[in-house]
Scaffold this motif. Structure first.
Motif, PDB file in Angstrom:
ATOM      1  N   LYS A   1       4.667  -2.724  -6.071  1.00  0.00           N
ATOM      2  CA  LYS A   1       5.984  -2.275  -5.662  1.00  0.00           C
ATOM      3  C   LYS A   1       6.367  -1.048  -6.494  1.00  0.00           C
ATOM      4  CE  LYS A   1      10.758  -3.721  -5.427  1.00  0.00           C
ATOM      5  NZ  LYS A   1      11.732  -4.746  -5.761  1.00  0.00           N
ATOM      6  N   LYS A   2       6.929  -0.056  -5.835  1.00  0.00           N
ATOM      7  CA  LYS A   2       7.367   1.153  -6.533  1.00  0.00           C
ATOM      8  C   LYS A   2       8.632   0.836  -7.321  1.00  0.00           C
ATOM      9  CE  LYS A   2       5.485   4.249  -3.089  1.00  0.00           C
ATOM     10  NZ  LYS A   2       5.776   5.185  -2.026  1.00  0.00           N
ATOM     11  N   LEU A   3       8.602   1.132  -8.612  1.00  0.00           N
ATOM     12  CA  LEU A   3       9.758   0.847  -9.456  1.00  0.00           C
ATOM     13  C   LEU A   3      10.893   1.837  -9.221  1.00  0.00           C
ATOM     14  CD1 LEU A   3       7.964  -0.051 -12.797  1.00  0.00           C
ATOM     15  CD2 LEU A   3       8.890  -1.600 -11.078  1.00  0.00           C
ATOM     16  N   VAL A   4      10.552   3.109  -9.054  1.00  0.00           N
ATOM     17  CA  VAL A   4      11.560   4.137  -8.821  1.00  0.00           C
ATOM     18  C   VAL A   4      11.098   4.998  -7.645  1.00  0.00           C
ATOM     19  CG1 VAL A   4      12.895   6.011  -9.862  1.00  0.00           C
ATOM     20  CG2 VAL A   4      12.033   4.156 -11.311  1.00  0.00           C
ATOM     21  N   PRO A   5      11.467   4.626  -6.433  1.00  0.00           N
ATOM     22  CA  PRO A   5      10.989   5.362  -5.263  1.00  0.00           C
ATOM     23  C   PRO A   5      11.340   6.853  -5.291  1.00  0.00           C
ATOM     24  CG  PRO A   5      12.085   3.343  -4.592  1.00  0.00           C
ATOM     25  CD  PRO A   5      12.310   3.495  -6.061  1.00  0.00           C
TER      26      PRO A   5
END
Length: 59
Positions: free
Chosen positions: A3-7
Protein backbone atom coordinates in the motif's frame (compact mmCIF):
# COMPACT_ATOMS: atom_id res chain seq x y z
CA UNK A 1 1.52 -5.18 -3.75
CA UNK A 2 2.36 -2.81 -0.91
CA UNK A 3 0.00 0.00 0.00
CA UNK A 4 1.28 3.47 -0.87
CA UNK A 5 1.88 5.43 2.32
CA UNK A 6 1.80 8.86 0.67
CA UNK A 7 0.11 8.72 -2.74
CA UNK A 8 0.90 12.41 -3.40
CA UNK A 9 4.63 11.67 -3.16
CA UNK A 10 4.72 10.02 -6.60
CA UNK A 11 3.67 13.23 -8.32
CA UNK A 12 6.07 15.32 -6.24
CA UNK A 13 9.01 13.02 -6.96
CA UNK A 14 8.21 13.04 -10.69
CA UNK A 15 8.28 16.84 -10.66
CA UNK A 16 11.53 16.84 -8.69
CA UNK A 17 13.09 14.28 -11.09
CA UNK A 18 12.09 16.40 -14.10
CA UNK A 19 13.58 19.52 -12.49
CA UNK A 20 16.89 17.80 -11.70
CA UNK A 21 17.08 16.19 -15.15
CA UNK A 22 16.42 19.53 -16.85
CA UNK A 23 19.18 21.21 -14.80
CA UNK A 24 21.58 18.39 -15.72
CA UNK A 25 20.64 18.43 -19.41
CA UNK A 26 19.21 14.89 -19.38
CA UNK A 27 16.16 14.65 -21.68
CA UNK A 28 13.69 12.77 -19.42
CA UNK A 29 10.25 12.15 -20.92
CA UNK A 30 7.44 9.60 -20.77
CA UNK A 31 9.73 7.09 -22.52
CA UNK A 32 13.32 6.92 -21.30
CA UNK A 33 14.49 3.76 -23.07
CA UNK A 34 16.92 5.72 -25.19
CA UNK A 35 18.81 7.12 -22.17
CA UNK A 36 21.95 5.45 -20.87
CA UNK A 37 22.09 3.94 -17.41
CA UNK A 38 24.74 6.56 -16.60
CA UNK A 39 22.31 9.38 -17.42
CA UNK A 40 19.49 7.85 -15.38
CA UNK A 41 21.81 7.03 -12.50
CA UNK A 42 23.26 10.52 -12.41
CA UNK A 43 19.79 12.02 -12.09
CA UNK A 44 18.84 9.59 -9.31
CA UNK A 45 22.12 10.20 -7.52
CA UNK A 46 21.67 13.95 -7.68
CA UNK A 47 18.11 13.62 -6.34
CA UNK A 48 19.35 11.62 -3.34
CA UNK A 49 22.19 14.10 -2.76
CA UNK A 50 19.75 17.03 -2.70
CA UNK A 51 17.29 15.21 -0.42
CA UNK A 52 20.06 14.37 2.06
CA UNK A 53 21.36 17.96 1.99
CA UNK A 54 17.85 19.28 2.60
CA UNK A 55 17.30 16.88 5.49
CA UNK A 56 20.64 17.76 7.09
CA UNK A 57 19.95 21.47 6.73
CA UNK A 58 16.63 21.07 8.54
CA UNK A 59 18.10 19.15 11.51
Amino acid sequence: MAKKLVPEAKQGLAKFRAEVAREMGVPFSEYNGDLTSKQCGSVGGEMVKRMVESYEKNL
